[in-house]
Enzyme design. Structure first.
Site, mmCIF file in Angstrom:
data_model
loop_
_atom_site.group_PDB
_atom_site.id
_atom_site.type_symbol
_atom_site.label_atom_id
_atom_site.label_comp_id
_atom_site.label_asym_id
_atom_site.label_seq_id
_atom_site.Cartn_x
_atom_site.Cartn_y
_atom_site.Cartn_z
ATOM 1 C CB SER A 72 3.952 -0.590 10.529
ATOM 2 O OG SER A 72 2.749 -0.088 10.360
ATOM 3 C CD GLN B 31 -6.216 -3.674 2.190
ATOM 4 O OE1 GLN B 31 -6.025 -4.305 1.066
ATOM 5 N NE2 GLN B 31 -5.144 -3.720 3.035
ATOM 6 N N GLY C 45 4.634 -10.425 3.931
ATOM 7 C CA GLY C 45 5.507 -10.272 4.985
ATOM 8 C C GLY C 45 4.699 -11.182 6.200
ATOM 9 C CG MET D 220 -1.852 -1.331 1.097
ATOM 10 S SD MET D 220 -3.277 -0.905 1.819
ATOM 11 C CE MET D 220 -2.914 -0.430 3.607
ATOM 12 N N GLY D 221 2.242 1.207 -0.227
ATOM 13 C CA GLY D 221 2.941 2.416 -0.455
ATOM 14 C C GLY D 221 3.547 2.859 0.800
ATOM 15 C CE1 TYR D 222 4.929 8.517 3.712
ATOM 16 C CE2 TYR D 222 5.492 7.147 5.695
ATOM 17 C CZ TYR D 222 5.444 8.494 4.829
ATOM 18 O OH TYR D 222 6.169 9.862 5.543
ATOM 19 C CG ASP E 141 0.588 -7.267 7.328
ATOM 20 O OD1 ASP E 141 -0.407 -6.570 8.265
ATOM 21 O OD2 ASP E 141 1.568 -6.643 6.956
ATOM 22 C CG HIS F 216 7.033 -2.231 2.094
ATOM 23 N ND1 HIS F 216 6.801 -0.900 3.027
ATOM 24 C CD2 HIS F 216 5.747 -2.612 2.357
ATOM 25 C CE1 HIS F 216 5.541 -0.707 3.524
ATOM 26 N NE2 HIS F 216 4.817 -1.956 2.693
HETATM 27 P P1 AMP Z 1 1.533 -2.793 3.356
HETATM 28 O O1 AMP Z 1 1.877 -1.734 2.551
HETATM 29 O O2 AMP Z 1 1.450 -2.415 5.067
HETATM 30 O O3 AMP Z 1 0.131 -3.469 2.913
HETATM 31 O O4 AMP Z 1 2.469 -3.995 3.135
HETATM 32 C C1 AMP Z 1 2.794 -4.755 2.144
HETATM 33 C C2 AMP Z 1 3.649 -5.995 2.303
HETATM 34 O O5 AMP Z 1 4.411 -5.638 3.256
HETATM 35 C C3 AMP Z 1 2.673 -6.956 3.275
HETATM 36 O O6 AMP Z 1 2.943 -8.287 2.944
HETATM 37 C C4 AMP Z 1 3.358 -6.895 4.600
HETATM 38 O O7 AMP Z 1 3.291 -7.938 5.441
HETATM 39 C C5 AMP Z 1 4.826 -6.660 4.142
HETATM 40 N N1 AMP Z 1 5.388 -5.817 5.389
HETATM 41 C C6 AMP Z 1 4.861 -4.585 6.191
HETATM 42 N N2 AMP Z 1 5.839 -4.237 7.027
HETATM 43 C C7 AMP Z 1 6.658 -5.355 6.984
HETATM 44 C C8 AMP Z 1 7.933 -5.444 8.240
HETATM 45 N N3 AMP Z 1 8.108 -4.729 8.945
HETATM 46 N N4 AMP Z 1 8.588 -6.535 7.555
HETATM 47 C C9 AMP Z 1 8.455 -7.522 6.749
HETATM 48 N N5 AMP Z 1 7.300 -7.445 5.898
HETATM 49 C C10 AMP Z 1 6.390 -6.272 6.063
#
Ligand code: AMP
Length: 284
Positions: free
Chosen positions: A186, A62, A148, A31-33, A151, A38
């Protein structure tokens, strides 16, 4: 050079060219940022596939009505720079209109697993995740997709969906990347004030206490949860939403730790909801 594409047709055309050359394709949905968590997924995909697509899409389906869809942090320029540094080929950054027809009527629902843990306070969340991940897999047709363990429930649900629907992609789970003091990285950590950021270390500390109980030979899930809760209770800014030890198969609570389990927590620090977890298998 990383290319930014915004339409489904453009991604499909690129993947078609790559496939014609015999290239393998990895997908990293985000979802970026973007942060180092990531980056670890992207780097792994780049190492394991000839081509990597990173999707950057704050997926509206979601988010619940009172959640942080509008305020979710966004910075595409920074994201593209990080993706480029990791060596991925494409950032897929569609608009919500590109992804969703206004009259869409197809859902993807993994029965049971999405009702537990985060599903209790976020009832539509995992259906939204399954829908967008299905679409991203259909659009990019990757050999491997990277998720990751941060989650963990999402990872278990996506694995199940891919198995049940014979999606033919390899789901690769990647370890949690943490800050130096143990806080799981995060995008939502940016919501924390300085005081809350200091308090947030209690999540990983509490899980370390739970793990220590298991490593000491204890097999009662209640004893593990008690140890986690005791540490969380020591931080006045922490309001636990759940502390659970669940089966990695059903995501339902276990009484005794006999096979692989997930110990997962969700904790509010001020207005910010944070999650963390660890997997444990007493037979390994
Ligand atoms: P998100 O952008 O938060 O939806 O995360 C995108 C992907 O990155 C998901 O598969 C997350 O589980 C993974 N992810 C986010 N934070 C972490 C982290 N601290 N360590 C490993 N994977 C991560």
């Amino acid at each position: 050079m990383t290319q930014v594409v915004t339409t489904i047709d453009e991604v499909r055309a690129l993947v078609r060219t790559w496939r014609a050359q015999g290239d393998t394709v990895g997908l990293v949905p985000t979802m970026g940022y973007l942060h180092e968590g990531h980056a670890s997924l992207i780097t792994r995909s780049v190492a394991e596939n000839a081509r990597t697509v990173v999707s950057v899409f704050v997926n509206p389906t979601q988010f619940g009505p009172n959640e942080d869809l509008e305020s979710y942090p966004r910075d595409l320029e920074r994201d593209v720079a990080l993706v480029e540094k990791c060596g991925a080929d494409v950032v897929f950054h569609p608009t919500p209109e590109e992804m969703y027809f206004p009259d869409r009527c197809t859902t993807v629902h993994v029965e049971g697993l999405g009702k537990e843990l985060c599903g209790k306070s976020r009832p539509i969340h995992f259906d939204g995740v399954c829908l967008v991940v299905s679409k991203l897999l259909n659009i990019t047709t990757p050999d491997r997709a990277y998720f990751g363990q941060k989650d963990a429930q999402q990872l278990l649900i996506v694995r199940r969906m891919v198995r049940d629907l014979s999606m033919g992609v390899q789901v690769v789970g990647c370890p949690i990347v943490r800050e130096e003091d143990g806080l799981a990285k995060s995008s939502r950590n940016t919501y924390l004030s300085a005081e809350e950021r200091a308090a947030a270390v209690v999540l990983s500390k509490s899980l370390a206490a739970g793990r220590a109980v298991l490593e000491g030979g204890e097999r009662s899930a209640a004893a593990v949860c008690d140890a986690v809760r005791a540490v969380l209770a020591s931080e006045p800014l922490a309001a636990p939403e759940y502390v659970e030890v669940v089966s990695t198969d059903t995501v339902t609570p276990v009484e005794r730790v006999e096979g692989e389990v997930l110990c997962a927590i969700a904790v509010r620090i001020g207005n910010t909801r944070l999650i963390d977890n660890f997997f444990y298998n007493p037979n390994e």
